[in-house]
Design a protein around this motif. Structure first.
Motif, PDB file in Angstrom:
ATOM      1  N   TYR A 161       0.980  -1.212  -0.005  1.00 34.89           N
ATOM      2  CA  TYR A 161      -0.078  -0.059  -0.021  1.00 34.89           C
ATOM      3  C   TYR A 161       0.857   1.249   0.061  1.00 34.89           C
ATOM      4  O   TYR A 161       0.684   2.301  -0.578  1.00 34.89           O
ATOM      5  CB  TYR A 161      -0.944  -0.127   1.183  1.00 34.89           C
ATOM      6  N   ALA A 164       2.095   1.789  -3.286  1.00 32.95           N
ATOM      7  CA  ALA A 164       1.151   2.140  -4.422  1.00 32.95           C
ATOM      8  C   ALA A 164       0.855   3.910  -4.042  1.00 32.95           C
ATOM      9  O   ALA A 164       0.812   4.641  -5.007  1.00 32.95           O
ATOM     10  CB  ALA A 164      -0.024   1.530  -4.223  1.00 32.95           C
ATOM     11  N   GLU A 165       0.806   4.112  -2.767  1.00 26.92           N
ATOM     12  CA  GLU A 165       0.500   5.532  -2.409  1.00 26.92           C
ATOM     13  C   GLU A 165       1.604   6.517  -3.100  1.00 26.92           C
ATOM     14  O   GLU A 165       1.346   7.392  -3.509  1.00 26.92           O
ATOM     15  CB  GLU A 165       0.197   5.887  -0.953  1.00 26.92           C
ATOM     16  N   ARG A 168       1.668   7.184  -6.693  1.00 30.98           N
ATOM     17  CA  ARG A 168       0.413   7.398  -7.431  1.00 30.98           C
ATOM     18  C   ARG A 168       0.658   8.810  -8.188  1.00 30.98           C
ATOM     19  O   ARG A 168      -0.191   9.001  -9.111  1.00 30.98           O
ATOM     20  CB  ARG A 168      -0.522   7.707  -6.135  1.00 30.98           C
ATOM     21  N   THR A 169       1.264   9.683  -7.536  1.00 24.37           N
ATOM     22  CA  THR A 169       1.467  11.142  -8.257  1.00 24.37           C
ATOM     23  C   THR A 169       2.877  10.853  -8.688  1.00 24.37           C
ATOM     24  O   THR A 169       3.786  10.371  -8.442  1.00 24.37           O
ATOM     25  CB  THR A 169       1.835  12.181  -7.288  1.00 24.37           C
ATOM     26  N   VAL A 194       7.559  13.650   1.256  1.00 22.94           N
ATOM     27  CA  VAL A 194       8.158  13.977   2.370  1.00 22.94           C
ATOM     28  C   VAL A 194       7.594  13.295   3.452  1.00 22.94           C
ATOM     29  O   VAL A 194       6.396  13.589   3.690  1.00 22.94           O
ATOM     30  CB  VAL A 194       7.919  15.661   2.481  1.00 22.94           C
ATOM     31  N   ARG A 196       6.496  12.194   7.395  1.00 25.22           N
ATOM     32  CA  ARG A 196       6.102  13.338   8.400  1.00 25.22           C
ATOM     33  C   ARG A 196       7.150  13.366   9.618  1.00 25.22           C
ATOM     34  O   ARG A 196       7.291  14.388  10.313  1.00 25.22           O
ATOM     35  CB  ARG A 196       4.856  12.549   9.159  1.00 25.22           C
ATOM     36  N   ASP A 533      -5.537  -0.407   4.793  1.00 24.93           N
ATOM     37  CA  ASP A 533      -6.205   0.119   3.764  1.00 24.93           C
ATOM     38  C   ASP A 533      -5.384   1.479   3.309  1.00 24.93           C
ATOM     39  O   ASP A 533      -4.266   1.766   3.968  1.00 24.93           O
ATOM     40  CB  ASP A 533      -7.578   0.327   4.042  1.00 24.93           C
ATOM     41  N   ALA A 534      -5.836   2.113   2.270  1.00 25.56           N
ATOM     42  CA  ALA A 534      -5.115   3.239   1.694  1.00 25.56           C
ATOM     43  C   ALA A 534      -4.862   4.281   2.814  1.00 25.56           C
ATOM     44  O   ALA A 534      -4.046   5.067   3.131  1.00 25.56           O
ATOM     45  CB  ALA A 534      -5.643   3.686   0.541  1.00 25.56           C
ATOM     46  N   ALA A 535      -6.315   4.349   3.683  1.00 24.58           N
ATOM     47  CA  ALA A 535      -6.175   5.623   4.819  1.00 24.58           C
ATOM     48  C   ALA A 535      -5.034   5.346   5.583  1.00 24.58           C
ATOM     49  O   ALA A 535      -4.601   6.200   6.356  1.00 24.58           O
ATOM     50  CB  ALA A 535      -7.495   5.456   5.108  1.00 24.58           C
ATOM     51  N   ALA A 538      -1.772   6.570   3.652  1.00 20.10           N
ATOM     52  CA  ALA A 538      -1.660   7.449   2.488  1.00 20.10           C
ATOM     53  C   ALA A 538      -1.266   9.056   3.444  1.00 20.10           C
ATOM     54  O   ALA A 538      -0.663   9.997   2.776  1.00 20.10           O
ATOM     55  CB  ALA A 538      -2.999   8.002   1.933  1.00 20.10           C
ATOM     56  N   ASN A 539      -1.745   9.105   4.763  1.00 20.00           N
ATOM     57  CA  ASN A 539      -1.281  10.192   5.448  1.00 20.00           C
ATOM     58  C   ASN A 539      -0.004  10.218   6.256  1.00 20.00           C
ATOM     59  O   ASN A 539       0.153  10.888   7.076  1.00 20.00           O
ATOM     60  CB  ASN A 539      -2.378  10.607   6.209  1.00 20.00           C
ATOM     61  N   ARG A 542       3.496  13.335   2.964  1.00 23.86           N
ATOM     62  CA  ARG A 542       3.104  14.567   2.148  1.00 23.86           C
ATOM     63  C   ARG A 542       3.973  14.676   1.013  1.00 23.86           C
ATOM     64  O   ARG A 542       4.797  14.065   0.807  1.00 23.86           O
ATOM     65  CB  ARG A 542       3.333  15.715   2.946  1.00 23.86           C
ATOM     66  N   THR A 543       3.356  15.325   0.132  1.00 25.46           N
ATOM     67  CA  THR A 543       3.867  15.426  -1.486  1.00 25.46           C
ATOM     68  C   THR A 543       4.040  17.090  -1.826  1.00 25.46           C
ATOM     69  O   THR A 543       3.226  17.801  -1.221  1.00 25.46           O
ATOM     70  CB  THR A 543       3.011  14.936  -2.416  1.00 25.46           C
ATOM     71  N   VAL A 544       5.111  17.214  -2.034  1.00 25.90           N
ATOM     72  CA  VAL A 544       5.715  18.692  -2.287  1.00 25.90           C
ATOM     73  C   VAL A 544       6.318  18.891  -3.519  1.00 25.90           C
ATOM     74  O   VAL A 544       7.055  18.065  -3.980  1.00 25.90           O
ATOM     75  CB  VAL A 544       6.617  19.198  -1.120  1.00 25.90           C
TER      76      VAL A 544
END
Lengths: 552, 552
Positions: A161, A164-165, A168-169, A194, A196, A533-535, A538-539, A542-544
């Motif tokens: 996961y 994949a996350e 994704r971008t 980036v 956390r 799961d993705a949640a 995913a957090n 972060r994406t910068v």
């Protein structure tokens, strides 16, 4: 640079496919067989485990001024292992110092390292099985499966996961905005993952690896540094894990302090100080609702992912296989003496009984049938010990004592005497839902209630209401009325609890399979997160972006 | 049942492709042209807006015992519109009553409805532009773009992410576990999307639609019910939005109370009561850091997504296009009088000046160049009004007054006199970073500091430090030294702020394009969420399973 990623790419690809399709798949064989793990693997694993006893646990380069550790096997002997222990400020500083290079590593580099770690842990499954057995009280076969391959599968699932996350971008794109008849505006854009920061993993005693690996590997793969805070009674399985991760990190040129162990002693736990430390950005917690509530309220801006506890219910409405049902429930109640967050506690049965393939069964017939199935399952002491394992915590024994007075005892709990091991078979108590709410409180361990209700519908409603109010991780229904099954499906979904229907064979309500079953839904008080799961992933980063006009 | 989904499937597919590739894409044309929107669209939109003035806003079936509303256009007249207002308990009860059917609708049904709503809102863009203009103070062209198509694009982006997340796990699977030589265990499994419950969207005055649509549509698509709590000074744009959603819901057979308006009056806001209500499961908040902090601390178990505020910086290190740089910065400072969370506040310039295509420029040359570019941009009063718009809040005027004494005034703020409109051109103040930290406080509005620093590296460091400590949503750099650019990219990434490099043409630091630019990173105090990434959507619902042995 990405040799490990290349080596493990097929495993990653298969895991990614599995989580999309959610059929059966496993990367790490669950059978403790010499044919799979090597003919000497069992003996070698025991020898490796034994060699660790009675001495300091080596974690080269790990910060620590003290050596602490007071683990005692629920099967008897003290482990006598001590671990390097440092104060919280030292751990935080070491974690921060290791952070930059790890954050800057590519997603492929980090994922490759994570899967290499899992592959090595898999090869050490027999050693880890002994470590899990002698800290949790799980019988060997379960300690092997749940502590080894199943935990590794859960770790790999989190890594999949995470990958994949993170991918994704795209890493870059050209943004070309038309300007009517004029030249378009063309920007070059690049995105970067980036992390956390520091991720704290708080382990529990009963499933030190299974419950910790998802958060640990999700945070590690996404570039965070990790502080692993094991339960003081179950340090060894996580210390071995930390040791393997540190080895691979060092081999790949990273500061091994990317992953640290926060060992502590039972009366001097450092958990509170770690949770309150504002440098901690992510917290994964497995444990009681009471402390979970404290963690959620005191974590500040940190992301918190919890698996807490709940009161799991079975509703018995009807069955076409009375014997199979009783045997299935008996195993679920007996396995690891009910010391599982997935074990059922309440079995709702209509006061007037149920229809079965053996004809009508009264409430007492159903209760008696389940009790008899337990007796049969545990008749042989060796087999009983193999199913029940040992009681991890003396508080559980006290809880059994206290529960005896809560209703009519259908089947008493009895010690399984294998040496001087503290173990206990299920206590089964009959109560009436109209007359008591004793069954509504979570009673961790081999304590179950057969709860009389007006009818099957009332049982479904009660189970759902309990899940909503107190939390539930699992639920089961035995029925052959498809309309009522649909209603139970709806009620379970609304209560945020996964429902198992008519299990009679070799699959049990307690079991949650990686790559297919989500463990905990996050939708009732039994936990705020789901494995995986993705949640859940995913957090954790972060994406910068940067952008600039593209040179013509 | 899924006719709307089928109709809008091409739009959804294009949006999903766009968020994967992140090049330029837009679903809703940003040009307020009769050729696109219809030759009478502009007049029709104004007429529709005007017809709403001075009377109660009709929301058929919306709960409400009072009619409240006190909006006054920053361009002068009171709107005289009142909205149905109900107490918090009534709103919560109506929202809950509408929840079940919406939760049970398919992902396709909900997504189809969301995109139909966006398509209708798009056709109403001229009306919405007037509504946004006369509540925010944005000039018409900006109100059209930011309040209309750009907001709709952001809404669609959230719907696309929601659809991707909801369809990530299959609705069903067959799980076949081999049992050696025995028959495999075969389970049928089904998964269901379970929304969290009530989602509260707290709007701001300056971008009532743009900042609210992502959370609103993400929650709506994932099956939650919505309570929209607009800023009391900017209700109309969201009331129109709510009205359109309710129309489509009703047409499709759903209770329109799936989306409710929580209109309130300036001194009697209901926000606190809504945030504290434990039935609220999700909160999207746009506004100040101070209240954002309160929301985060008082939201209980609700998921909270915030866009707060920060102090945005530009570092001027060198440029090959001095005139283009000054013009670009001038526009960014003037646009909507700096009332944007993305507007720059601090421009760090080396004390010794910079090298440019026009030769060496001293600190004062740079400051003067930017001031002159503003003067040129705003020389024509009509154009100035079109760029600056009106001041939305009298507190901003007071803030300009107070800021004059904070340093050396390079360019004074002046009112743009178009009628009796409260508007103001940028106040530019020079300070030295060694002598003051006045520029480190956020000063919302047309207030900017040219900040003297030792050199470009110090400027990059200061900007990053400020972003980490106070938050930042945007950052920019002008430089031609690729090593220094790399260092700035690293520093910005670590500070969690998106960086724009060498913008000189028709693209500005303030601009954030849906489907390509993530707005806010969630990695510094300017907000905990990003518009729109997977993390913004994935936790707005949970996934619940049932499983049962598959009939042979």
């Amino acid at each position: 640079m990405d040799a490990l990623f290349d080596r493990h790419q097929p495993t990653l690809a298969a895991a990614l496919k599995a989580v999309r399709e959610r059929g059966y798949w496993s990367a790490y064989p669950e059978i403790p067989s010499g044919k799979i793990y090597g003919e000497t693997a069992k003996d070698d694993g025991l020898a490796s485990y034994s060699a660790r006893l009675g001495k300091p646990f080596a974690l080269p380069g790990h910060p620590g001024t003290a050596h602490i550790g007071a683990e005692v096997s629920p099967f008897g002997p003290a482990l006598g292992i001590t671990y390097p222990a440092a104060d919280v400020d030292t751990l935080i500083a070491a974690s921060q110092a290791a952070g930059s290079a790890w954050a800057e590593a590519s997603a492929e580099m980090r994922v490759g390292i994570c899967i290499e770690v899992l592959a090595r842990l898999n090869r050490m499954s027999f050693e880890i099985a002994n470590a899990v057995m002698h800290t949790t009280g799980q019988a060997f076969a379960m300690a092997f499966q749940a502590g080894g391959p199943h935990a590794q599968d859960r770790g790999l699932e989190a890594v999949a996961y995470a990958y994949a996350e993170m991918t994704r971008t795209p890493a870059q794109a050209i943004w070309t905005k038309p300007q009517g008849k004029g030249e378009p505006i063309v920007l070059e854009k690049q995105w970067r993952i980036v992390p956390r920061g520091i991720s704290l993993v708080i382990g529990c005693q009963t499933f030190p690896t299974w419950n910790s690996y998802p958060g640990l590997f999700a945070s590690l793969a996404t570039g965070n540094t990790i502080i692993v805070k094991p339960h003081p009674a179950a340090i060894l399985p996580l210390a071995i894990t930390v040791s393997v991760i540190r080895d691979v990190l060092a081999e790949q040129g990273f500061d091994p302090n990317v992953v640290l162990l926060a060992a502590d002693a039972p009366a001097a736990e450092v958990t509170v100080d770690l949770v309150k430390n504002r440098a901690v950005s992510i917290i994964d917690y497995t444990g009681s609702n009471a402390f979970g509530d404290w963690v959620r309220r005191n974590a500040g801006e940190a992301q918190v992912y919890t698996e807490e506890a709940g009161v799991n219910s079975i509703v018995v409405a009807a069955t076409d296989d009375f014997a199979g049902m009783c045997a299935n429930i008996a195993f679920s109640l007996s396995l690891y003496s009910g010391q599982m967050c997935t074990a059922p506690q309440n079995i709702f049965v209509p006061r007037s009984g149920i229809e079965t393939d053996q004809g009508h069964k009264s409430f007492d017939d159903v209760a008696g049938g389940i009790a008899a199935a337990i007796d049969e399952l545990l008749a042989d002491p060796a087999r009983a010990a193999g199913v029940c394992g040992a009681i991890a915590n003396p508080a559980t024994v006290a809880r059994i004592e206290a529960a005896r007075g809560l209703g009519r005892v259908i089947r008493d709990s009895a010690p399984v005497t294998v040496g001087d091991v503290r173990t206990a078979t299920p206590l089964i108590i009959a109560v009436d839902d109209d007359k008591t709410d004793a069954h509504e409180e979570e009673r961790f361990g081999p304590i179950a209630f057969i709860v009389a209700v007006a009818d099957a519908g009332a049982g479904i409603e009660k189970a759902a209401s309990l899940a909503r109010r107190k939390g539930a991780i699992t639920a089961a229904l035995y029925d052959n009325d498809e309309h009522r099954i649909d209603a139970a499906v709806d009620a379970s979904a609304k209560a945020g609890v996964n429902l198992s229907i008519n299990l009679t064979g070799g699959i049990f309500i307690n079991q949650s399979a990686a790559f297919s079953d989500f463990h905990v839904t996050g939708a009732n008080p039994a936990g705020n997160a789901s494995l995986t799961d993705a949640a859940f992933v995913a957090n954790r980063f972060r994406t910068v972006m940067w952008r600039r006009p593209k040179a013509a």
